[in-house]
Structure formats: structure tokens, C-alpha cells
Write an enzyme that holds these catalytic residues in place. Sequence first.
Site, short mmCIF file in Angstrom:
data_model
loop_
_atom_site.label_atom_id
_atom_site.label_comp_id
_atom_site.label_asym_id
_atom_site.label_seq_id
_atom_site.Cartn_x
_atom_site.Cartn_y
_atom_site.Cartn_z
CE LYS A 114 -2.56 -1.26 3.53
NZ LYS A 114 -3.34 -1.03 4.34
NE ARG B 255 -8.86 -0.62 10.48
CZ ARG B 255 -7.55 0.27 10.51
NH1 ARG B 255 -7.25 0.73 9.07
NH2 ARG B 255 -6.65 -0.92 10.64
NE ARG C 129 0.22 -6.70 11.80
CZ ARG C 129 1.41 -6.38 10.89
NH1 ARG C 129 2.89 -7.37 11.36
NH2 ARG C 129 1.39 -5.23 10.44
NE ARG D 52 10.05 -5.17 15.19
CZ ARG D 52 8.91 -3.88 13.75
NH1 ARG D 52 9.86 -3.13 13.65
NH2 ARG D 52 7.96 -3.98 14.48
NE ARG E 43 9.81 -5.76 9.41
CZ ARG E 43 8.99 -5.17 9.38
NH1 ARG E 43 8.96 -3.35 8.89
NH2 ARG E 43 7.91 -4.94 10.49
P1 AMP Z 1 -3.68 0.98 11.65
O1 AMP Z 1 -2.33 1.43 11.84
O2 AMP Z 1 -4.45 1.68 10.32
O3 AMP Z 1 -3.46 -0.24 11.54
O4 AMP Z 1 -4.37 1.56 12.82
C1 AMP Z 1 -3.60 1.57 13.50
C2 AMP Z 1 -5.10 1.25 15.05
O5 AMP Z 1 -5.95 3.00 15.01
C3 AMP Z 1 -5.56 0.00 14.44
O6 AMP Z 1 -5.64 -1.21 15.55
C4 AMP Z 1 -7.40 0.84 15.13
O7 AMP Z 1 -7.33 0.80 16.27
C5 AMP Z 1 -7.06 2.23 14.96
N1 AMP Z 1 -7.74 2.51 13.81
C6 AMP Z 1 -6.95 3.42 12.50
N2 AMP Z 1 -8.16 3.40 11.96
C7 AMP Z 1 -9.38 3.22 12.24
C8 AMP Z 1 -10.30 2.96 11.96
N3 AMP Z 1 -11.16 3.47 10.41
N4 AMP Z 1 -11.62 2.75 12.25
C9 AMP Z 1 -11.29 2.52 13.69
N5 AMP Z 1 -9.94 2.11 14.13
C10 AMP Z 1 -9.06 2.51 13.81
#
Ligand code: AMP
Length: 221
Positions: free
Chosen positions: A13, A89, A171, A160, A127
Site C-alpha cells: 500500500k 473499516r 493480524r 521482531r 524481515r
Molecule cells: P493502522 O495503523 O491502520 O493499523 O491503525 C492502527 C489502529 O488505529 C487500529 O488498530 C485501530 O485501533 C485504529 N484505527 C485506525 N483506523 C481506524 C478506523 N477506520 N476505525 C477504527 N479504528 C481505526
Amino acid sequence: MNLILIGPPGSGKGTQSDYLVETFGAVHLSTGDMLRKHVKDGTAIGKKAKSFMDSGALVPDDLIIEMMTERLNEIKAEKKSWLLDGYPRSLKQANALKALAASGNAVDAVIYLDVSDNEVVRRLSGRRTCPVCKRTYHIEFMKPAVEGKCDADGAALIIRDDDKESTIRNRLKTYHSQTAEVVSFYRKEGVLKAIPGESAPSDVTQKVASALGKSVKPKKK
Ligand code: AMP
């Protein structure tokens, strides 16, 4: 063009969003990055979001929808377009975004980078990290000069916790459970562009470009 980029961790991405930002002049919004900044700055949003983020759960819809609606309206006021990464999401978030279409924030296309779980595991579990200087390597794509040793300080490279296969599979489970309904929402809306994402990054970029009616010049070797 207002765009959404969806793909599992390790699907490329980052590389594709660089291309999309460059080509469409869009503002790149990663909700994860925005929330991490709120937490770091100790804002009201950050304080509310932190415990959810720490446990890997989604931040409540109302909080994230308010944060994103405000930001998207600011971008529209600057007459720019956006590229969303990590939003929406949930169906509630997708519907909230749809409600903004009438005011000039319509989603033009959703790029879905389709990479299998096994390929994600192959990419991410290769990694290796230097515990001393934190430099990262990859056992296939970016090998150190001496196997298992950091080029900079000779320390023994480690895997890690984040990069262990069991963690990656967890994940991925979370990713699939969160994105499945959003992907089918946009498929029904007729804006989903599923792009096979397992070939070389430049090849994936060509496919993304042609799905959006653009062409890219292949890079000179
Ligand atoms: P990411 O870096 O995109 O994996 O986001 C890290 C954390 O932020 C996720 O595990 C969620 O806790 C929160 N988060 C990010 N985007 C959203 C979203 N659209 N809706 C709800 N929580 C989010």
C-alpha cells in the site's frame, strides 16, 4: 479523484499510495497515522482512542467518523482530493462517508490490493531487524552482506515479535474480519477495483494506473 486504498499489511500500500498521491495530487490520509499523532499530542481524541488502539480493537465509529468528516471537509474546502488508507473499516464508517457524497466528497474508486495470506506471510516473516541500530533487512529482497549480521554494526539480526508468523496470521485475521464487509459494500456500489498485488511493485502500479484510466511509463532499467 477521491480514492480509497485497501489491502492487507505487506500488500504494498505504501508504494502504491506514493504513486497515487503523485499522479492525482491527492492528500494521503492514514487513520492509523492520524490517531497515533493524536495520542502522541495528548489530544481529547488521542486520550479516548488510546486504550482501543493498544488492544488492537477498532476505535469507536462515532469518534473516527467525526475526526474524518472534519478532515475531509477541510480538504474539500482547499479544493483538493483525498486518498484514504485505513478508512472506512466498518459499514457504519462506509455509510457515513457515503453521506458526504452529496457535498462533494464522493468516492471515485476503491483500489483493493489482492494479496494472498501466504504471500503476506512470506513477505513479512522474512524481515530481520538489527537490535542495536534497528536497521531492517529481508532474507529474500534485501539481504545483509553477511547472512544474519547487520551491515552497519555486525550485530546478530533478530525476528521482531511483530514479524513472527503467528503474529502476522493474527493480524491478517483481524484485517479480513474488518475489511470483508467494506469490500463487499464497495463492490455493490460498483467502484471496487480489485488489483492482483503479487507481482513486482512497478507491475502492480501499471495495473492500478490502467484501472483508473491512466498510463505509467515503465521505469528505465
Ligand atoms: P493502522 O495503523 O491502520 O493499523 O491503525 C492502527 C489502529 O488505529 C487500529 O488498530 C485501530 O485501533 C485504529 N484505527 C485506525 N483506523 C481506524 C478506523 N477506520 N476505525 C477504527 N479504528 C481505526
